[in-house]
Design a protein around this motif. Structure first.
Motif, PDB file in Angstrom:
ATOM      1  N   GLU A 256      -3.890   6.183   8.781  1.00 11.08           N
ATOM      2  CA  GLU A 256      -3.955   7.175   7.712  1.00 11.08           C
ATOM      3  C   GLU A 256      -4.550   6.550   6.442  1.00 11.08           C
ATOM      4  N   ASP A 257      -4.115   5.349   6.102  1.00  6.16           N
ATOM      5  CA  ASP A 257      -4.618   4.676   4.913  1.00  6.16           C
ATOM      6  C   ASP A 257      -6.104   4.367   5.050  1.00  6.16           C
ATOM      7  N   LEU A 258      -6.513   3.854   6.206  1.00  5.37           N
ATOM      8  CA  LEU A 258      -7.931   3.536   6.415  1.00  5.37           C
ATOM      9  C   LEU A 258      -8.798   4.792   6.321  1.00  5.37           C
ATOM     10  N   GLU A 259      -8.295   5.912   6.837  1.00  5.15           N
ATOM     11  CA  GLU A 259      -9.037   7.178   6.754  1.00  5.15           C
ATOM     12  C   GLU A 259      -9.150   7.646   5.308  1.00  5.15           C
ATOM     13  N   LYS A 260      -8.075   7.523   4.532  1.00  3.85           N
ATOM     14  CA  LYS A 260      -8.105   7.912   3.114  1.00  3.85           C
ATOM     15  C   LYS A 260      -9.100   7.051   2.343  1.00  3.85           C
ATOM     16  N   LEU A 261      -9.097   5.750   2.614  1.00  2.00           N
ATOM     17  CA  LEU A 261     -10.038   4.849   1.940  1.00  2.00           C
ATOM     18  C   LEU A 261     -11.475   5.220   2.284  1.00  2.00           C
TER      19      LEU A 261
ATOM     20  N   SER B 185      -8.991   2.670 -15.953  1.00  2.00           N
ATOM     21  CA  SER B 185      -9.157   3.832 -15.083  1.00  2.00           C
ATOM     22  C   SER B 185      -7.864   4.632 -14.968  1.00  2.00           C
ATOM     23  N   GLY B 186      -6.773   4.048 -15.418  1.00  2.00           N
ATOM     24  CA  GLY B 186      -5.500   4.752 -15.380  1.00  2.00           C
ATOM     25  C   GLY B 186      -4.831   4.731 -14.022  1.00  2.00           C
ATOM     26  N   GLY B 187      -5.396   4.010 -13.040  1.00  2.00           N
ATOM     27  CA  GLY B 187      -4.848   4.066 -11.706  1.00  2.00           C
ATOM     28  C   GLY B 187      -4.118   2.827 -11.247  1.00  2.00           C
ATOM     29  N   THR B 188      -3.959   1.848 -12.097  1.00  2.00           N
ATOM     30  CA  THR B 188      -3.315   0.618 -11.658  1.00  2.00           C
ATOM     31  C   THR B 188      -1.953   0.455 -12.295  1.00  2.00           C
ATOM     32  N   CYS B 189      -1.270  -0.600 -11.884  1.00  2.00           N
ATOM     33  CA  CYS B 189       0.066  -0.860 -12.401  1.00  2.00           C
ATOM     34  C   CYS B 189       0.083  -0.963 -13.914  1.00  2.00           C
ATOM     35  N   ALA B 190      -0.991  -1.474 -14.513  1.00  2.00           N
ATOM     36  CA  ALA B 190      -1.029  -1.671 -15.960  1.00  2.00           C
ATOM     37  C   ALA B 190      -0.838  -0.350 -16.707  1.00  2.00           C
ATOM     38  N   SER B 191      -1.213   0.757 -16.081  1.00  2.00           N
ATOM     39  CA  SER B 191      -1.080   2.038 -16.772  1.00  2.00           C
ATOM     40  C   SER B 191       0.371   2.447 -16.954  1.00  2.00           C
ATOM     41  N   HIS B 192       1.279   1.822 -16.221  1.00  2.00           N
ATOM     42  CA  HIS B 192       2.693   2.154 -16.338  1.00  2.00           C
ATOM     43  C   HIS B 192       3.462   1.187 -17.217  1.00  2.00           C
ATOM     44  N   GLN B 193       2.859   0.070 -17.578  1.00  2.00           N
ATOM     45  CA  GLN B 193       3.603  -0.943 -18.301  1.00  2.00           C
ATOM     46  C   GLN B 193       4.032  -0.485 -19.677  1.00  2.00           C
ATOM     47  N   GLY B 194       3.319   0.455 -20.282  1.00  2.00           N
ATOM     48  CA  GLY B 194       3.673   0.944 -21.599  1.00  2.00           C
ATOM     49  C   GLY B 194       4.825   1.926 -21.557  1.00  2.00           C
TER      50      GLY B 194
ATOM     51  N   VAL C  41       0.832  -1.203   0.000  1.00  2.00           N
ATOM     52  CA  VAL C  41       0.000   0.000   0.000  1.00  2.00           C
ATOM     53  C   VAL C  41       0.870   1.258   0.000  1.00  2.00           C
ATOM     54  N   TYR C  42       2.002   1.212   0.695  1.00  2.00           N
ATOM     55  CA  TYR C  42       2.893   2.370   0.771  1.00  2.00           C
ATOM     56  C   TYR C  42       4.137   2.181  -0.101  1.00  2.00           C
ATOM     57  N   SER C  43       3.978   1.498  -1.225  1.00  2.00           N
ATOM     58  CA  SER C  43       5.106   1.318  -2.134  1.00  2.00           C
ATOM     59  C   SER C  43       5.669   2.670  -2.542  1.00  2.00           C
ATOM     60  N   PRO C  44       6.999   2.796  -2.554  1.00  2.00           N
ATOM     61  CA  PRO C  44       7.604   4.070  -2.959  1.00  2.00           C
ATOM     62  C   PRO C  44       7.627   4.274  -4.477  1.00  2.00           C
ATOM     63  N   SER C  45       6.979   3.404  -5.231  1.00  2.00           N
ATOM     64  CA  SER C  45       6.998   3.505  -6.694  1.00  2.00           C
ATOM     65  C   SER C  45       6.113   4.636  -7.197  1.00  2.00           C
TER      66      SER C  45
ATOM     67  N   PRO D 264       2.435  15.727  -5.701  1.00  2.00           N
ATOM     68  CA  PRO D 264       1.445  15.780  -4.632  1.00  2.00           C
ATOM     69  C   PRO D 264       0.030  15.651  -5.185  1.00  2.00           C
ATOM     70  N   GLY D 265      -0.789  14.848  -4.500  1.00  2.00           N
ATOM     71  CA  GLY D 265      -2.163  14.656  -4.926  1.00  2.00           C
ATOM     72  C   GLY D 265      -2.330  13.606  -6.014  1.00  2.00           C
ATOM     73  N   GLN D 266      -1.244  13.008  -6.470  1.00  2.00           N
ATOM     74  CA  GLN D 266      -1.305  12.015  -7.542  1.00  2.00           C
ATOM     75  C   GLN D 266      -1.294  10.583  -7.014  1.00  2.00           C
ATOM     76  N   GLU D 267      -1.326  10.413  -5.692  1.00  2.00           N
ATOM     77  CA  GLU D 267      -1.266   9.092  -5.103  1.00  2.00           C
ATOM     78  C   GLU D 267      -2.451   8.239  -5.560  1.00  2.00           C
ATOM     79  N   VAL D 268      -2.202   6.951  -5.725  1.00  2.00           N
ATOM     80  CA  VAL D 268      -3.255   6.009  -6.114  1.00  2.00           C
ATOM     81  C   VAL D 268      -3.545   5.122  -4.908  1.00  2.00           C
ATOM     82  N   LEU D 269      -4.750   5.242  -4.358  1.00  2.00           N
ATOM     83  CA  LEU D 269      -5.127   4.414  -3.214  1.00  2.00           C
ATOM     84  C   LEU D 269      -5.137   2.953  -3.632  1.00  2.00           C
ATOM     85  N   GLN D 270      -4.548   2.105  -2.801  1.00  2.00           N
ATOM     86  CA  GLN D 270      -4.426   0.683  -3.088  1.00  2.00           C
ATOM     87  C   GLN D 270      -5.458  -0.090  -2.283  1.00  2.00           C
ATOM     88  N   THR D 271      -6.180  -0.981  -2.941  1.00  2.00           N
ATOM     89  CA  THR D 271      -7.154  -1.832  -2.256  1.00  2.00           C
ATOM     90  C   THR D 271      -6.927  -3.277  -2.671  1.00  2.00           C
TER      91      THR D 271
END
Length: 142
Positions: free
Chosen positions: A107-112, A128-137, A39-43, A51-58
């Motif tokens: 903090e993560d639970l509150e954000k979710l 949706s552009g928010g998952t790992c697949a969006s970076h594979q290209g 959830v807190y991957s530094p990638s 800032p503000g570009q974080e992708v919430l992980q579920t």
């Protein structure tokens, strides 16, 4: 003389309990859940590109670490069972995750909750552009 960051003295991947156990030369020892690490991957895939570009992980409660590769003498790069493998975890960052574990969980639970998301919900699709697949290209379309 500058004080160097604590260095790990022991590192164990506990697959059954899904925690990374790490001990440091200053006497600190932490058990960091794989889910928290994921959830807190530094990638950039998780943190975004500003800032503000974080992708919430579920849906990461049962994520495993399939491999843990050393990165020089300063970090490790886990390969998670969901395919995520671009986060480089420095010793300093792992120390931070261990030390701040409870605050980060809260903090993560509150954000979710604010986003109306459930911790165990599957991640949104790649469209949706928010998952790992969006970076594979290798790039983004903005």
């Amino acid at each position: 003389m500058t004080q160097s960051a604590p260095q790990p003295t022991d590192l164990t991947v506990h697959r059954v309990s899904r925690v990374l156990e790490i001990a440091f030369d200053d006497g600190a020892s932490f058990r960091i859940p794989f889910e928290l690490m994921r959830v807190y991957s530094p990638s950039a895939e998780v943190r975004g590109h500003g800032p503000g570009q974080e992708v919430l992980q579920t849906g990461k409660r049962n994520v495993q670490i399939d491999a843990l590769e050393p990165v020089g003498r300063y970090a490790v790069q886990p390969v998670f069972s969901d395919g995520h493998d671009s986060g480089i975890y420095t010793w300093e960052y792992l120390y931070f995750l261990g030390q701040e574990r409870e605050r980060l969980w809260q903090e993560d639970l509150e954000k979710l909750q604010l986003a109306g998301l459930d911790r165990d919900a599957p991640m949104a699709s790649a469209s949706s552009g928010g998952t790992c697949a969006s970076h594979q290209g290798g790039g983004h379309v903005h």
